[in-house]
Motif scaffolding. Sequence first.
Motif, PDB file in Angstrom:
ATOM      1  N   MET A   1     -64.901  10.546 -40.933  1.00 42.15           N
ATOM      2  CA  MET A   1     -64.029   9.406 -41.205  1.00 42.15           C
ATOM      3  C   MET A   1     -64.821   8.099 -41.211  1.00 42.15           C
ATOM      4  SD  MET A   1     -61.140  10.865 -41.670  1.00 42.15           S
ATOM      5  CE  MET A   1     -62.061  12.286 -42.261  1.00 42.15           C
ATOM      6  N   ALA A   2     -65.717   7.936 -40.256  1.00 45.36           N
ATOM      7  CA  ALA A   2     -66.544   6.728 -40.218  1.00 45.36           C
ATOM      8  C   ALA A   2     -67.441   6.645 -41.451  1.00 45.36           C
ATOM      9  CB  ALA A   2     -67.380   6.709 -38.942  1.00 45.36           C
ATOM     10  N   SER A   3     -67.961   7.789 -41.878  1.00 48.55           N
ATOM     11  CA  SER A   3     -68.791   7.810 -43.081  1.00 48.55           C
ATOM     12  C   SER A   3     -67.976   7.450 -44.314  1.00 48.55           C
ATOM     13  CB  SER A   3     -69.424   9.188 -43.247  1.00 48.55           C
ATOM     14  OG  SER A   3     -70.255   9.234 -44.381  1.00 48.55           O
ATOM     15  N   PHE A   4     -66.746   7.957 -44.413  1.00 52.47           N
ATOM     16  CA  PHE A   4     -65.868   7.593 -45.521  1.00 52.47           C
ATOM     17  C   PHE A   4     -65.637   6.086 -45.568  1.00 52.47           C
ATOM     18  CE2 PHE A   4     -63.531  11.941 -45.822  1.00 52.47           C
ATOM     19  CZ  PHE A   4     -64.640  12.461 -46.465  1.00 52.47           C
ATOM     20  N   ILE A   5     -65.401   5.496 -44.396  1.00 54.81           N
ATOM     21  CA  ILE A   5     -65.126   4.056 -44.334  1.00 54.81           C
ATOM     22  C   ILE A   5     -66.337   3.270 -44.819  1.00 54.81           C
ATOM     23  CG2 ILE A   5     -64.743   2.136 -42.741  1.00 54.81           C
ATOM     24  CD1 ILE A   5     -62.944   3.999 -41.108  1.00 54.81           C
ATOM     25  N   GLY A   6     -67.517   3.604 -44.316  1.00 54.27           N
ATOM     26  CA  GLY A   6     -68.714   2.884 -44.723  1.00 54.27           C
ATOM     27  C   GLY A   6     -69.015   3.049 -46.196  1.00 54.27           C
ATOM     28  N   TYR A   7     -68.885   4.270 -46.698  1.00 45.46           N
ATOM     29  CA  TYR A   7     -69.181   4.534 -48.114  1.00 45.46           C
ATOM     30  C   TYR A   7     -68.188   3.832 -49.031  1.00 45.46           C
ATOM     31  CZ  TYR A   7     -70.543   7.235 -52.231  1.00 45.46           C
ATOM     32  OH  TYR A   7     -70.986   7.611 -53.478  1.00 45.46           O
TER      33      TYR A   7
ATOM     34  N   THR B   1     -77.957   0.950 -50.271  1.00 44.28           N
ATOM     35  CA  THR B   1     -77.262   0.297 -49.169  1.00 44.28           C
ATOM     36  C   THR B   1     -75.944   1.000 -48.861  1.00 44.28           C
ATOM     37  OG1 THR B   1     -78.214  -1.787 -49.958  1.00 44.28           O
ATOM     38  CG2 THR B   1     -76.498  -1.931 -48.304  1.00 44.28           C
ATOM     39  N   ARG B   2     -75.277   1.480 -49.901  1.00 43.65           N
ATOM     40  CA  ARG B   2     -74.028   2.213 -49.709  1.00 43.65           C
ATOM     41  C   ARG B   2     -74.256   3.501 -48.924  1.00 43.65           C
ATOM     42  NH1 ARG B   2     -70.235   3.923 -54.867  1.00 43.65           N
ATOM     43  NH2 ARG B   2     -68.327   4.417 -53.718  1.00 43.65           N
ATOM     44  N   LEU B   3     -75.254   4.261 -49.324  1.00 45.54           N
ATOM     45  CA  LEU B   3     -75.569   5.496 -48.609  1.00 45.54           C
ATOM     46  C   LEU B   3     -76.078   5.213 -47.205  1.00 45.54           C
ATOM     47  CD1 LEU B   3     -77.322   7.502 -51.471  1.00 45.54           C
ATOM     48  CD2 LEU B   3     -74.971   7.703 -50.668  1.00 45.54           C
ATOM     49  N   LEU B   4     -76.798   4.111 -47.046  1.00 47.91           N
ATOM     50  CA  LEU B   4     -77.310   3.740 -45.725  1.00 47.91           C
ATOM     51  C   LEU B   4     -76.171   3.430 -44.765  1.00 47.91           C
ATOM     52  CD1 LEU B   4     -80.177   3.389 -44.533  1.00 47.91           C
ATOM     53  CD2 LEU B   4     -79.928   0.946 -44.948  1.00 47.91           C
ATOM     54  N   MET B   5     -75.184   2.685 -45.229  1.00 49.08           N
ATOM     55  CA  MET B   5     -74.033   2.358 -44.389  1.00 49.08           C
ATOM     56  C   MET B   5     -73.250   3.610 -44.032  1.00 49.08           C
ATOM     57  SD  MET B   5     -72.229   0.120 -42.795  1.00 49.08           S
ATOM     58  CE  MET B   5     -72.921  -1.412 -43.409  1.00 49.08           C
ATOM     59  N   ALA B   6     -73.046   4.498 -44.997  1.00 43.71           N
ATOM     60  CA  ALA B   6     -72.302   5.725 -44.724  1.00 43.71           C
ATOM     61  C   ALA B   6     -73.037   6.594 -43.707  1.00 43.71           C
ATOM     62  CB  ALA B   6     -72.081   6.498 -46.025  1.00 43.71           C
TER      63      ALA B   6
END
Length: 558
Positions: free
Chosen positions: A497-503, A455-460
């Motif tokens: 940046m968006a990927s950092f936030i999600g991860y 789920t963490r990788l999916l959000m990122a």
Amino acid sequence: MVDVGLESQEEEDDEPPESLLGDTHTDSSPPPFQRFKQQSAEQQPFLLRRSSTDRSEMSSLQREDPAQGEPMEAGPMYIEGEIFRHDPFFAWIFLIAFAAMLSTFVLVWLHTSPRKSPVGDTIYTTLQRSFHMLAVDTVVAIFVSFIWLAALRSFVRPLVSVILIAVPVIMLSFSLYAFISSFKGRTHGNSLQDTVMRWVALIPGGACILWLWMVTKSRKAIQQAIEILQFSSRILAQNPALLIMGFGCLGLIVVWTWAWLVMFTRVFMGGYFSKSLVRFVIELSSWWLGAAFVFMYMWTMSVMNSVHRATTAATVSQWYFHRNAGPAAPSKDIVLAALSHAMTTIFGSICESTLMSLLVRAPLLFLPRRLGATITNIASFWIPTPVVALTNPLTVTYAAIHSQSLATSARGLDQMEFVTPAMPTTTLTPRALRMRGQQNGLMPYRLAKLLLVATRLLMATALGFAGWVITAKQLRLTLPDGMGVRGSAYAYVVGLMASFIGYSVMGAMEGVLSGIVDAVLICYGSERRMEMGHGRFCLEAAYLFGERRAGGIGDDRV
């Protein structure tokens, strides 16, 4: 505890035996929980039950050696008043680097100022115009993490079924989304960014295929992986302060991410406007500063997550070995003591592990096995303990439970026969599926960790690709000549940046249960090394992490 079936086999045994405390001379293994030392050099097992006559919280953690009646020295001598006891050098290096980053930002802020006239397509302008979208991504990630954790605590089995199906569907969808979008826009897919986007879009597609293959190969372990997650949820329910700790970690991560984002954006104001090129040229030093800021962000995030992991490990250790001891200490006091231990005693070990992970671990995971082994052997000339063992997340968990330095913890982890196959990574990988024999005993554990990380990788992945495509195709910018354009050549920065936030945001909630799973594994591994271990303190841990038999619980030695 009786209601959930986690009681010990011997109800009257309030404390671990001497072999667990490390007081016998026949057992050379370290004690399976950390020991504190007062300024008087007395040795203290971590988080023992409190006495009504205690004068302070630290004195409540004190206990003399039952076998000899005198305290024993379990580790090296420490300097009086030293804050960081284990690996203090790396703790100070981290604090110095963090202070240097803040000082650098102050200097950049004093020597730069926003331009009133349009400067065109720059990283500063792109990030400034994307703050609203990044704020929305942060709110979405927070609420999704809350819903995910609540569902995982209450509906583990249905949620696992949803994750197994949703991961390949969403990965394939974003792969197609990015690939198709790369042909749209004012350049119609001819720009360098569109070409890179098409190639990068193949990564989620490959991850979809890899996910389906790994889940199919490990399908027999799904049931036991679900039971491990359910067991961890019950431990979390009995230690509610861990949940509050997770929320606090989430808030700290959000605040730090946005504070860093403001500093990172300001760095790229260093430059000049070229009249010949009719655009803003970023100075070379700004790129180097930007890389340093990204490195410090990743290191700081890793330290935060590792402190969270260490706090969880110490709390679970107290629950595992002392939950039947009375009177029971409040969950809040246990977590606060564990947090203090992580922020002081082993903070240097945490900084060392996270630093080496950033510099060494990531490249080793992607290199071929022979080349990675060669690099590890070369590094062993300078570092006695194998590099991969030092960077294993389980080593930080071991260090928090045993209160030992990182090198000592890595060697102790390496001596756990049934835990050793988890190296070099604790998640399910194609290499782990090719293992045979004893290694398959950790397959359910690996699958449980994979379900949590998924789920963490999916959000990122979702936030990263969505931010990249939206910024590249829809962001409106004004050029110095006054003409407006759509899209930015620096959209990949917004995507990162968006990927950092999600991860990071999902990582705070994922770390709540992931840390519990790892801590129970290490506690059970420490128990197996005792003379009278193997399920004595927690039958369900022996059942979940041991090798099941048709007529019994745990491995063949239980």
